[in-house]
Scaffold this motif. Sequence first.
Motif, short mmCIF file in Angstrom:
data_model
loop_
_atom_site.label_atom_id
_atom_site.label_comp_id
_atom_site.label_asym_id
_atom_site.label_seq_id
_atom_site.Cartn_x
_atom_site.Cartn_y
_atom_site.Cartn_z
N GLY A 1 43.20 88.05 63.00
CA GLY A 1 41.78 87.72 62.63
C GLY A 1 40.64 88.64 63.04
O GLY A 1 40.81 89.78 63.48
N GLY A 2 39.30 88.19 62.71
CA GLY A 2 38.38 89.23 63.22
C GLY A 2 36.97 88.30 62.73
O GLY A 2 36.74 87.09 62.45
N ILE A 3 35.73 89.29 62.86
CA ILE A 3 34.76 88.58 62.74
C ILE A 3 34.04 89.60 61.70
O ILE A 3 34.05 90.75 61.69
CB ILE A 3 33.86 88.90 63.97
N VAL A 4 33.22 88.81 60.76
CA VAL A 4 32.45 89.69 59.60
C VAL A 4 31.11 89.24 59.55
O VAL A 4 30.67 88.10 60.23
CB VAL A 4 33.27 89.20 58.20
N GLU A 5 30.17 90.11 58.92
CA GLU A 5 28.92 89.92 58.90
C GLU A 5 28.34 89.93 57.60
O GLU A 5 28.61 91.08 56.96
CB GLU A 5 28.16 90.62 60.02
N CYS A 6 27.29 89.22 57.19
CA CYS A 6 26.55 89.45 56.09
C CYS A 6 25.10 89.55 56.26
O CYS A 6 24.59 88.86 56.99
CB CYS A 6 26.66 88.06 55.06
N VAL A 7 24.40 90.50 55.64
CA VAL A 7 23.06 90.82 55.84
C VAL A 7 22.39 90.54 54.48
O VAL A 7 22.65 91.35 53.27
CB VAL A 7 22.83 92.37 56.23
N VAL A 8 21.09 89.97 54.38
CA VAL A 8 20.25 89.71 53.21
C VAL A 8 18.90 90.07 53.44
O VAL A 8 18.11 89.77 54.42
CB VAL A 8 20.61 88.33 52.69
N GLU A 9 18.63 91.14 52.69
CA GLU A 9 17.16 91.71 52.58
C GLU A 9 16.47 91.60 51.37
O GLU A 9 17.10 91.25 50.14
CB GLU A 9 17.33 93.39 52.58
N GLY A 10 15.19 91.28 51.61
CA GLY A 10 14.06 91.04 50.32
C GLY A 10 13.81 89.47 50.22
O GLY A 10 13.27 89.06 48.96
N LEU A 11 13.94 88.56 50.98
CA LEU A 11 13.86 87.07 50.85
C LEU A 11 12.28 86.80 51.33
O LEU A 11 12.03 87.42 52.39
CB LEU A 11 15.00 86.18 51.64
#
Length: 389
Positions: free
Chosen positions: A216-226
């Motif tokens: 398995g592993g670790i994942v990341e989400c980045v959201v800009e403009g909010l």
Amino acid sequence: MSLRYLTAGETHGPQLTAIIEGLPSNLTLNFEELNFQLQRRQKGYGRGRRMQIEKDTAQIVGGVRHGSTTGAPVALVVENKDWTHWKNIMNIEPIPGSDEEKRRVNRPRPGHADLNGGLKYNLTDLRNVLERSSARETAARVAVGAVARQLLAAFGVKIAGQVIRIGEIEAPANNLPVDELIELTEASSVRVVDKETEQKMEAYIDKIKEEGDSIGGIVECVVEGLPTGLGSYVQYDRKLDAAIAGAVMSINAFKGVEIGIGFGAGELRGSQVHDEIMYEASRGYYRASNRLGGFEGGMTNGMPVVVRGVMKPIPTLYKPLQSVDIDTKEPFTAQVERSDACAVPAACVVLENVVAWEIAKAFLDKFGGDSLEEIRANYNNYLSQLESY
């Protein structure tokens, strides 16, 4: 009406179906972008044979006319190309035949929903459990998220994802803008920025696969403009970071979630955790850092939203684990259905689209209207309010 959706369908059934309710009218949908998200989910080093069989595309069969939403529920269908091999086994009508011909499952696999689901729903054929509890359902959730992304994109919101870790191999930290992050990770087999890390992860996955294991592993989400103020502090169930956390934990095989520095905050002093507030006339209020991942008090604070999730190793192994036959109650080594050695890069795509959905839902809760034009007017009015504060 709050934005919501339902999905239906089984992993070896004819199709997955999703119905979205609460979208405004006059949202132009890009069908190529919708299917692009489904194709992204199928990529990634370490995937199994099914990704060679299935080439997912979504068909919109309701709620859209001449390329734009009408305000009615939007119905999406993702066909299973493998259905032809399962027509009898997964037939809706009763069919004659032995348990073997019907591919009855009486041996629950550790780490799956098989035994718990059989006990809960009183099902003696555990195929009825595994067919729905399969991660195949995430294809429908990605399709739904892809629609949500297009709503957000209409207001300048950008979303990217990256793999942070696969097993023992961790990617170097970066602070890249979303556009650059998207460009680099889309070119990577494991959705990382660094090419040396990519090679190490590929070799590591190969080693795990040769040993008959999974990782398995670790994942990341980045959201800009909010904008500041999505979500609310006034009730527990209106906190947007809490909604995102719950949605992330609902993804198959995800066992943990963090916002910003997350669990790292437990090791640091307050002066090393909280983001100082700054002001410039050209950009208004902002934070000097983003250790809290774009949230304070359950609300967005105008900084990029940063969400991480940890995916456990896939439990279907070619090195079988011990289990118990529900007919004989005798021990056995668990059977293999079909497996990926590593699905972390694909899980990253699922994470992005699940986060996109929750943010779109909060966006419409804040600025909602029956048409895109009404929402835009509400949004612009709120931006003016922020600017004059």
